[in-house]
Write a protein that holds these residues in place. Structure first.
Motif, PDB file in Angstrom:
ATOM      1  N   THR A  83       0.840  -1.197   0.000  1.00 61.55           N
ATOM      2  CA  THR A  83       0.000   0.000   0.000  1.00 61.55           C
ATOM      3  C   THR A  83       0.874   1.246   0.000  1.00 61.55           C
ATOM      4  O   THR A  83       0.668   2.168  -0.795  1.00 61.55           O
ATOM      5  CB  THR A  83      -0.959   0.007   1.211  1.00 61.55           C
ATOM      6  OG1 THR A  83      -1.788  -1.149   1.143  1.00 61.55           O
ATOM      7  CG2 THR A  83      -1.833   1.244   1.214  1.00 61.55           C
ATOM      8  N   ARG A  84       1.867   1.270   0.878  1.00 58.30           N
ATOM      9  CA  ARG A  84       2.752   2.435   0.965  1.00 58.30           C
ATOM     10  C   ARG A  84       3.475   2.662  -0.357  1.00 58.30           C
ATOM     11  O   ARG A  84       3.527   3.782  -0.863  1.00 58.30           O
ATOM     12  CB  ARG A  84       3.759   2.251   2.104  1.00 58.30           C
ATOM     13  CG  ARG A  84       4.664   3.452   2.319  1.00 58.30           C
ATOM     14  CD  ARG A  84       5.669   3.243   3.442  1.00 58.30           C
ATOM     15  NE  ARG A  84       6.519   2.072   3.277  1.00 58.30           N
ATOM     16  CZ  ARG A  84       7.550   2.000   2.414  1.00 58.30           C
ATOM     17  NH1 ARG A  84       7.839   3.025   1.642  1.00 58.30           N
ATOM     18  NH2 ARG A  84       8.279   0.905   2.331  1.00 58.30           N
TER      19      ARG A  84
ATOM     20  N   ALA B 163      -1.743  -5.314  -2.964  1.00 61.08           N
ATOM     21  CA  ALA B 163      -2.115  -5.026  -1.572  1.00 61.08           C
ATOM     22  C   ALA B 163      -3.535  -5.505  -1.262  1.00 61.08           C
ATOM     23  O   ALA B 163      -3.762  -6.132  -0.222  1.00 61.08           O
ATOM     24  CB  ALA B 163      -1.995  -3.525  -1.287  1.00 61.08           C
ATOM     25  N   VAL B 164      -4.492  -5.227  -2.150  1.00 60.41           N
ATOM     26  CA  VAL B 164      -5.872  -5.638  -1.870  1.00 60.41           C
ATOM     27  C   VAL B 164      -6.050  -7.147  -1.992  1.00 60.41           C
ATOM     28  O   VAL B 164      -6.924  -7.721  -1.345  1.00 60.41           O
ATOM     29  CB  VAL B 164      -6.920  -4.884  -2.722  1.00 60.41           C
ATOM     30  CG1 VAL B 164      -6.849  -3.387  -2.475  1.00 60.41           C
ATOM     31  CG2 VAL B 164      -6.804  -5.207  -4.196  1.00 60.41           C
TER      32      VAL B 164
ATOM     33  N   SER C 275      -4.560  -8.177   1.408  1.00 63.75           N
ATOM     34  CA  SER C 275      -5.340  -7.632   2.535  1.00 63.75           C
ATOM     35  C   SER C 275      -6.631  -7.030   1.997  1.00 63.75           C
ATOM     36  O   SER C 275      -6.728  -5.817   1.801  1.00 63.75           O
ATOM     37  CB  SER C 275      -4.536  -6.552   3.267  1.00 63.75           C
ATOM     38  OG  SER C 275      -3.327  -7.064   3.748  1.00 63.75           O
TER      39      SER C 275
ATOM     40  N   LYS D 194      -9.293  -6.165   3.190  1.00 63.94           N
ATOM     41  CA  LYS D 194     -10.003  -5.168   4.008  1.00 63.94           C
ATOM     42  C   LYS D 194      -9.220  -3.873   4.157  1.00 63.94           C
ATOM     43  O   LYS D 194      -9.550  -3.024   4.973  1.00 63.94           O
ATOM     44  CB  LYS D 194     -10.325  -5.757   5.378  1.00 63.94           C
ATOM     45  CG  LYS D 194     -11.318  -6.900   5.266  1.00 63.94           C
ATOM     46  CD  LYS D 194     -11.735  -7.410   6.619  1.00 63.94           C
ATOM     47  CE  LYS D 194     -12.543  -8.665   6.431  1.00 63.94           C
ATOM     48  NZ  LYS D 194     -13.898  -8.559   6.792  1.00 63.94           N
ATOM     49  N   ASP D 195      -8.184  -3.687   3.353  1.00 70.66           N
ATOM     50  CA  ASP D 195      -7.352  -2.484   3.395  1.00 70.66           C
ATOM     51  C   ASP D 195      -8.040  -1.366   2.608  1.00 70.66           C
ATOM     52  O   ASP D 195      -7.888  -1.251   1.391  1.00 70.66           O
ATOM     53  CB  ASP D 195      -5.964  -2.788   2.827  1.00 70.66           C
ATOM     54  CG  ASP D 195      -4.995  -1.621   2.941  1.00 70.66           C
ATOM     55  OD1 ASP D 195      -5.437  -0.468   3.160  1.00 70.66           O
ATOM     56  OD2 ASP D 195      -3.781  -1.864   2.799  1.00 70.66           O
TER      57      ASP D 195
ATOM     58  N   THR E  98      -7.581   1.868   2.512  1.00 73.92           N
ATOM     59  CA  THR E  98      -6.671   2.808   1.853  1.00 73.92           C
ATOM     60  C   THR E  98      -6.183   2.251   0.519  1.00 73.92           C
ATOM     61  O   THR E  98      -6.109   2.981  -0.475  1.00 73.92           O
ATOM     62  CB  THR E  98      -5.464   3.114   2.771  1.00 73.92           C
ATOM     63  OG1 THR E  98      -5.967   3.667   3.996  1.00 73.92           O
ATOM     64  CG2 THR E  98      -4.501   4.094   2.130  1.00 73.92           C
ATOM     65  N   ALA E  99      -5.877   0.969   0.484  1.00 69.04           N
ATOM     66  CA  ALA E  99      -5.413   0.341  -0.760  1.00 69.04           C
ATOM     67  C   ALA E  99      -6.520   0.346  -1.808  1.00 69.04           C
ATOM     68  O   ALA E  99      -6.257   0.608  -2.988  1.00 69.04           O
ATOM     69  CB  ALA E  99      -4.923  -1.077  -0.492  1.00 69.04           C
ATOM     70  N   TRP E 100      -7.757   0.068  -1.406  1.00 63.98           N
ATOM     71  CA  TRP E 100      -8.871   0.069  -2.362  1.00 63.98           C
ATOM     72  C   TRP E 100      -9.080   1.464  -2.953  1.00 63.98           C
ATOM     73  O   TRP E 100      -9.301   1.610  -4.161  1.00 63.98           O
ATOM     74  CB  TRP E 100     -10.165  -0.426  -1.706  1.00 63.98           C
ATOM     75  CG  TRP E 100     -10.255  -1.914  -1.615  1.00 63.98           C
ATOM     76  CD1 TRP E 100     -10.196  -2.674  -0.479  1.00 63.98           C
ATOM     77  CD2 TRP E 100     -10.407  -2.836  -2.697  1.00 63.98           C
ATOM     78  NE1 TRP E 100     -10.298  -4.008  -0.802  1.00 63.98           N
ATOM     79  CE2 TRP E 100     -10.438  -4.139  -2.155  1.00 63.98           C
ATOM     80  CE3 TRP E 100     -10.518  -2.692  -4.085  1.00 63.98           C
ATOM     81  CZ2 TRP E 100     -10.577  -5.281  -2.938  1.00 63.98           C
ATOM     82  CZ3 TRP E 100     -10.659  -3.827  -4.863  1.00 63.98           C
ATOM     83  CH2 TRP E 100     -10.693  -5.105  -4.293  1.00 63.98           C
TER      84      TRP E 100
END
Length: 125
Positions: free
Chosen positions: A3-4, A25-26, A29, A31-32, A34-36
């Motif tokens: 994500t970062r 990232a998604v 994870s 449920k991230d 920010t990534a979505w």
């Protein structure tokens, strides 16, 4: 980590790399939030609007219609030339956060776009 890195690439204007990291990232994870949101914005910049809509839907499912998501969706619609849908999203975001300078600026940008796109009839000035 993905994500970062995805957001760093997005901020540098490397939308293809951003999309690649944020998609990873998604997948790792789901449920991230920010990534979505970042993935949706990356898809917008790559003009993959159908994929952007899917990513926004996932983000809304996870976090609801936040000010950021509404604003980003408004910008997405503006990129597509759907100014009325963009206005609805920006106005909804603005109603939730009337002091937000980003949303105010996007509304101003939208108003400028509308004047540029809407021509007088018969090309009269």
């Amino acid at each position: 980590m993905e994500t970062r890195l995805g957001l760093e690439h997005y901020n540098r204007g490397s939308y293809g790399l951003s999309q690649r990291y944020l998609k990873d990232a998604v997948e790792k994870s789901p449920k991230d939030l920010t990534a979505w949101i970042g993935l949706a914005a990356s898809y917008d910049r790559l003009r993959c609007f159908d994929l952007a809509d899917q990513a926004y839907a996932q983000a809304i499912q996870l976090g609801g219609e936040t000010v950021q998501i509404l604003n980003d969706q408004g910008y997405s619609y503006m990129l597509r030339g759907n100014l009325s849908a963009a206005r609805r999203k920006f106005e909804k975001a603005y109603s939730l956060d009337p002091g937000n300078p980003v949303i105010a600026n996007n509304l101003k940008l939208l108003n400028g776009s509308r004047r540029f796109i809407e021509r007088p009839p018969n090309n009269q000035p």
